[in-house]
Design a protein around this motif. Sequence first.
Motif, PDB file in Angstrom:
ATOM      1  N   ILE A   1       0.857  -1.177   0.000  1.00  0.00           N
ATOM      2  CA  ILE A   1       0.000   0.000   0.000  1.00  0.00           C
ATOM      3  C   ILE A   1       0.892   1.225   0.000  1.00  0.00           C
ATOM      4  O   ILE A   1       1.950   1.243   0.633  1.00  0.00           O
ATOM      5  CB  ILE A   1      -0.971   0.025   1.202  1.00  0.00           C
ATOM      6  N   ALA A   2       0.464   2.248  -0.756  1.00  0.00           N
ATOM      7  CA  ALA A   2       1.258   3.474  -0.876  1.00  0.00           C
ATOM      8  C   ALA A   2       0.414   4.673  -0.460  1.00  0.00           C
ATOM      9  O   ALA A   2      -0.812   4.663  -0.596  1.00  0.00           O
ATOM     10  CB  ALA A   2       1.771   3.642  -2.305  1.00  0.00           C
ATOM     11  N   GLN A   3       1.109   5.713   0.007  1.00  0.00           N
ATOM     12  CA  GLN A   3       0.437   6.913   0.479  1.00  0.00           C
ATOM     13  C   GLN A   3       1.453   8.045   0.524  1.00  0.00           C
ATOM     14  O   GLN A   3       2.663   7.824   0.536  1.00  0.00           O
ATOM     15  CB  GLN A   3      -0.149   6.659   1.878  1.00  0.00           C
ATOM     16  N   ALA A   4       0.956   9.282   0.522  1.00  0.00           N
ATOM     17  CA  ALA A   4       1.826  10.456   0.657  1.00  0.00           C
ATOM     18  C   ALA A   4       1.199  11.413   1.641  1.00  0.00           C
ATOM     19  O   ALA A   4      -0.028  11.546   1.708  1.00  0.00           O
ATOM     20  CB  ALA A   4       2.039  11.126  -0.696  1.00  0.00           C
ATOM     21  N   ARG A   5       2.082  12.086   2.456  1.00  0.00           N
ATOM     22  CA  ARG A   5       1.613  13.107   3.394  1.00  0.00           C
ATOM     23  C   ARG A   5       2.286  14.428   3.042  1.00  0.00           C
ATOM     24  O   ARG A   5       3.486  14.469   2.767  1.00  0.00           O
ATOM     25  CB  ARG A   5       1.954  12.718   4.833  1.00  0.00           C
ATOM     26  N   VAL A   6       1.507  15.499   3.032  1.00  0.00           N
ATOM     27  CA  VAL A   6       2.034  16.826   2.726  1.00  0.00           C
ATOM     28  C   VAL A   6       1.832  17.702   3.951  1.00  0.00           C
ATOM     29  O   VAL A   6       0.704  17.898   4.415  1.00  0.00           O
ATOM     30  CB  VAL A   6       1.321  17.442   1.507  1.00  0.00           C
ATOM     31  N   SER A   7       2.931  18.216   4.479  1.00  0.00           N
ATOM     32  CA  SER A   7       2.861  19.061   5.669  1.00  0.00           C
ATOM     33  C   SER A   7       2.907  20.526   5.270  1.00  0.00           C
ATOM     34  O   SER A   7       3.757  20.939   4.468  1.00  0.00           O
ATOM     35  CB  SER A   7       4.037  18.740   6.615  1.00  0.00           C
ATOM     36  N   THR A   8       1.968  21.302   5.816  1.00  0.00           N
ATOM     37  CA  THR A   8       1.957  22.750   5.618  1.00  0.00           C
ATOM     38  C   THR A   8       2.059  23.409   6.974  1.00  0.00           C
ATOM     39  O   THR A   8       2.074  22.751   8.029  1.00  0.00           O
ATOM     40  CB  THR A   8       0.668  23.191   4.913  1.00  0.00           C
ATOM     41  N   SER A   9       2.106  24.723   6.961  1.00  0.00           N
ATOM     42  CA  SER A   9       2.240  25.469   8.223  1.00  0.00           C
ATOM     43  C   SER A   9       0.987  25.356   9.075  1.00  0.00           C
ATOM     44  O   SER A   9       1.024  25.594  10.285  1.00  0.00           O
ATOM     45  CB  SER A   9       2.520  26.946   7.924  1.00  0.00           C
ATOM     46  N   GLU A  10      -0.146  24.972   8.441  1.00  0.00           N
ATOM     47  CA  GLU A  10      -1.412  24.926   9.167  1.00  0.00           C
ATOM     48  C   GLU A  10      -1.901  23.500   9.428  1.00  0.00           C
ATOM     49  O   GLU A  10      -2.502  23.242  10.483  1.00  0.00           O
ATOM     50  CB  GLU A  10      -2.489  25.686   8.386  1.00  0.00           C
ATOM     51  N   LYS A  11      -1.655  22.562   8.478  1.00  0.00           N
ATOM     52  CA  LYS A  11      -2.217  21.218   8.644  1.00  0.00           C
ATOM     53  C   LYS A  11      -1.413  20.225   7.835  1.00  0.00           C
ATOM     54  O   LYS A  11      -0.484  20.578   7.101  1.00  0.00           O
ATOM     55  CB  LYS A  11      -3.677  21.195   8.207  1.00  0.00           C
ATOM     56  N   ARG A  12      -1.791  18.943   7.965  1.00  0.00           N
ATOM     57  CA  ARG A  12      -1.155  17.873   7.215  1.00  0.00           C
ATOM     58  C   ARG A  12      -2.209  17.254   6.290  1.00  0.00           C
ATOM     59  O   ARG A  12      -3.285  16.861   6.741  1.00  0.00           O
ATOM     60  CB  ARG A  12      -0.597  16.815   8.145  1.00  0.00           C
ATOM     61  N   LEU A  13      -1.891  17.173   4.974  1.00  0.00           N
ATOM     62  CA  LEU A  13      -2.775  16.569   3.978  1.00  0.00           C
ATOM     63  C   LEU A  13      -2.285  15.164   3.683  1.00  0.00           C
ATOM     64  O   LEU A  13      -1.074  14.940   3.520  1.00  0.00           O
ATOM     65  CB  LEU A  13      -2.792  17.401   2.693  1.00  0.00           C
ATOM     66  N   VAL A  14      -3.233  14.196   3.593  1.00  0.00           N
ATOM     67  CA  VAL A  14      -2.882  12.800   3.349  1.00  0.00           C
ATOM     68  C   VAL A  14      -3.661  12.289   2.146  1.00  0.00           C
ATOM     69  O   VAL A  14      -4.871  12.527   2.027  1.00  0.00           O
ATOM     70  CB  VAL A  14      -3.204  11.933   4.588  1.00  0.00           C
ATOM     71  N   THR A  15      -2.968  11.610   1.247  1.00  0.00           N
ATOM     72  CA  THR A  15      -3.643  11.039   0.079  1.00  0.00           C
ATOM     73  C   THR A  15      -4.358   9.745   0.484  1.00  0.00           C
ATOM     74  O   THR A  15      -3.970   9.101   1.466  1.00  0.00           O
ATOM     75  CB  THR A  15      -2.650  10.712  -1.045  1.00  0.00           C
ATOM     76  N   PRO A  16      -5.370   9.340  -0.280  1.00  0.00           N
ATOM     77  CA  PRO A  16      -5.995   8.038  -0.033  1.00  0.00           C
ATOM     78  C   PRO A  16      -4.989   6.906  -0.239  1.00  0.00           C
ATOM     79  O   PRO A  16      -4.072   7.003  -1.036  1.00  0.00           O
ATOM     80  CB  PRO A  16      -7.118   7.969  -1.071  1.00  0.00           C
ATOM     81  N   ILE A  17      -5.165   5.817   0.503  1.00  0.00           N
ATOM     82  CA  ILE A  17      -4.290   4.642   0.381  1.00  0.00           C
ATOM     83  C   ILE A  17      -4.529   3.970  -0.976  1.00  0.00           C
ATOM     84  O   ILE A  17      -5.662   3.819  -1.410  1.00  0.00           O
ATOM     85  CB  ILE A  17      -4.549   3.645   1.518  1.00  0.00           C
ATOM     86  N   VAL A  18      -3.449   3.566  -1.608  1.00  0.00           N
ATOM     87  CA  VAL A  18      -3.523   2.849  -2.890  1.00  0.00           C
ATOM     88  C   VAL A  18      -2.859   1.491  -2.712  1.00  0.00           C
ATOM     89  O   VAL A  18      -1.702   1.398  -2.291  1.00  0.00           O
ATOM     90  CB  VAL A  18      -2.824   3.634  -4.018  1.00  0.00           C
ATOM     91  N   ARG A  19      -3.600   0.426  -3.038  1.00  0.00           N
ATOM     92  CA  ARG A  19      -3.064  -0.932  -2.957  1.00  0.00           C
ATOM     93  C   ARG A  19      -2.588  -1.357  -4.349  1.00  0.00           C
ATOM     94  O   ARG A  19      -3.290  -1.169  -5.331  1.00  0.00           O
ATOM     95  CB  ARG A  19      -4.139  -1.886  -2.458  1.00  0.00           C
ATOM     96  N   PHE A  20      -1.368  -1.949  -4.393  1.00  0.00           N
ATOM     97  CA  PHE A  20      -0.836  -2.406  -5.669  1.00  0.00           C
ATOM     98  C   PHE A  20      -0.030  -3.685  -5.448  1.00  0.00           C
ATOM     99  O   PHE A  20       0.214  -4.091  -4.306  1.00  0.00           O
ATOM    100  CB  PHE A  20      -0.011  -1.315  -6.351  1.00  0.00           C
ATOM    101  N   TYR A  21       0.393  -4.305  -6.561  1.00  0.00           N
ATOM    102  CA  TYR A  21       1.021  -5.629  -6.474  1.00  0.00           C
ATOM    103  C   TYR A  21       2.292  -5.655  -7.310  1.00  0.00           C
ATOM    104  O   TYR A  21       2.374  -5.046  -8.380  1.00  0.00           O
ATOM    105  CB  TYR A  21       0.064  -6.712  -6.997  1.00  0.00           C
ATOM    106  N   VAL A  22       3.290  -6.405  -6.806  1.00  0.00           N
ATOM    107  CA  VAL A  22       4.533  -6.616  -7.553  1.00  0.00           C
ATOM    108  C   VAL A  22       4.745  -8.122  -7.658  1.00  0.00           C
ATOM    109  O   VAL A  22       4.748  -8.829  -6.639  1.00  0.00           O
ATOM    110  CB  VAL A  22       5.738  -5.957  -6.848  1.00  0.00           C
ATOM    111  N   LYS A  23       4.888  -8.610  -8.909  1.00  0.00           N
ATOM    112  CA  LYS A  23       5.093 -10.044  -9.134  1.00  0.00           C
ATOM    113  C   LYS A  23       6.549 -10.348  -9.392  1.00  0.00           C
ATOM    114  O   LYS A  23       7.264  -9.533  -9.967  1.00  0.00           O
ATOM    115  CB  LYS A  23       4.258 -10.509 -10.338  1.00  0.00           C
TER     116      LYS A  23
END
Length: 714
Positions: A692-714
């Motif tokens: 699962i992958a995700q990103a967090r963006v921190s600003t001076s006022e709050k933290r933004l989080v992307t929705p979780i993405v599930r993926f596969y590696v074979k």
Amino acid sequence: MHKKYIWLTLTLATTILIWKTYSDLTPPPKTLTHSAVQKVQITDRHGTPLSITYQNDWNIHDYVPLHEIPENLQQIFILAEDKRFYEHNGTDWQARLHATWQNMKALRIVRGASTISEQTVRILHRRPRTFWSRWLENIEARQLEARFTKADILEFYLNQVPYASQRRGVVQAARYYFDRDLDTLNIKEMMALAILVRSPSRLDLRKNTTAIEAPIARFAKRLLASKLITQADYENILTNPLHLKDAHLSVQATHFVIYMLQNYQDLQSKGRLQTTLDATIQRTVQKILEQRVQTLRSKNVKNGAILVVDHQNQEILAWVSTGSQIDAILTPRQPGSTLKPFLYALALEKGWTAATLIHDTPLAEAVGTGMHSFRNYSHHYYGPLRLREALGNSLNIPAIRTIQFVGADTFLQRLRQIGLSSLIAHSDYYGKGLALGNGGITLFELVQAYTSLANQGDFHPLKVLRNAPPTSKHQIFTPEITSIIADILSDQDARSKEFGRSTLLRFPIQTAVKTGTSTDYRDAWAVGFNHRYTVGVWLGNLDQQPMSNVSGASGPALVLRAVFAELNRYEETQPLYLSPQLHKVNICRGTGQRATEDCPSRVEWFIAGTEPEEANQTIESQPLRLKQPSPGLQLAMDPRIPDEYEAFALKLSDTPLKEADIIEWLVDGKVIGTTSPDERQILWPVERGTHIAQARVSTSEKRLVTPIVRFYVK
């Protein structure tokens, strides 16, 4: 006693004769008009036949009143069949006695003596050819003349007299043998029609033309003696042979006729179906299309179709499909970029404006369990562009970003509301590719949909029946939105980046034009509308073969231009409708903001309340999300590369980040690295398994989080 027996016998015989006669007599009809229909005839809006049928018991399609039948032809028939027609009351006893005497001398039937009235009775009441039938016809002919005038009887006879190959009446016979109308027949051809009724099968001109020459020569002497022809006419009749021609329809509309017969079976009982088609426009449009397809044969173009509509009343004027028995107007094909105007109209409805900036930058999106890189037709990217330029230049990347804004399901539902019923799958099936025309629709549906843009946002079903009752309508977009879309599609400046300053899409009368090309050049489209007409053109191959680099702009656009030139030939010039409720604002070309002294500017139209503010730049907002990986993405490690050197780029969306400090990248809940807000991607060493992958963006006022993405590696 013997005389009494004879008298009784005669009385009984007479009584039986009278009883049998009156029991077998058929009373004359109340009218000589017959309307029983086995097969309907289709005509254009002016009555020009689009189909011909001879399967009816009566001639109901080519019936003409007596005053429209040439007087010469009437006189020739009367002299040939019943010269005392206007003198007797149904039976010509003088002619009958003379014919009987001639037959007795010849010891065979060499001449009949049926009057036109008696022949009319024979047409009305079909009986075996016996002496008893002749006796009944004699009486019924007098009854007929007691009820109808001579003119009524002659008119019916000339319209219903039988000929070979199920033809009835002189109109059908003239077309069958000579492909001529009655008023264009010469004297010999008129004589032939009159003589043929004596024995249509034996003297049939389609079998040979020599058998009739002797009867014509004898009849010509009678005409000369009666002073109905001159000596010069007589000599021409003897020396000039009859010239046969195959009959043909003046206009070809086979696919349209089939559509009418299949979809209006409840009206088949009518003698004629008068449609909205215009035979003159149909012929002209067909010639334009056939010439264009022929020109493009070297580029593997075999089929084409054109639909012309008068959107002021929604009537179809031309329906042309060429190169195949399959009707290309009703065959679903991928429409390419022709759906984009409806997508941007929906975006305007949801708050965007023609000045909204949309990013035209490389874009990769999930398609199924893989990734797809979208590109523009020209492979060029222009950075932030106003909506007007994005639509005018038919760019793909901005269209994908726009469908992300409005939603694929919302777009699909709106397309169905404007009649695109061929789009039957779920929105997940089409995905964002619906913005680029990945779902098959018909040319009929596309043109019908475009009439809603031409009619200030109102959707009406197309009409094919002349004088049909009004159909219901419903509003799809507001007049303000459709005015802006039409203005963009008719703006040469708005399309200059991709299409240049070519005059091909710049019409003399203001016309909204959109082209489209499907994958691998399998379909090329051009559709447009002016103040009155909406026209759609498709070129391609119905066997799914690709064309050789024929796009909407290079193939059907020229056809569209030629068709509009013909439609506008006798029309007064009028501009497209522009809603008076729109506000005109001078904006900067680069930013879409109100114009200043420091920027190149142009006029833009806005719906009230959507005008840009003085300072803020408007770029479409998107939720913060991961562009890569996409949900359900499946990656496969390359066995040719050592595992420690394989990496995959995680990418963040282009959503504006105000006062952001840092971007944190997470895989399986662990931070794998950080980047600055300007660097929106990071390389992750690939590992087999589910992640699962995700990103967090921190600003001076709050933290933004992307929705979780599930993926596969074979």
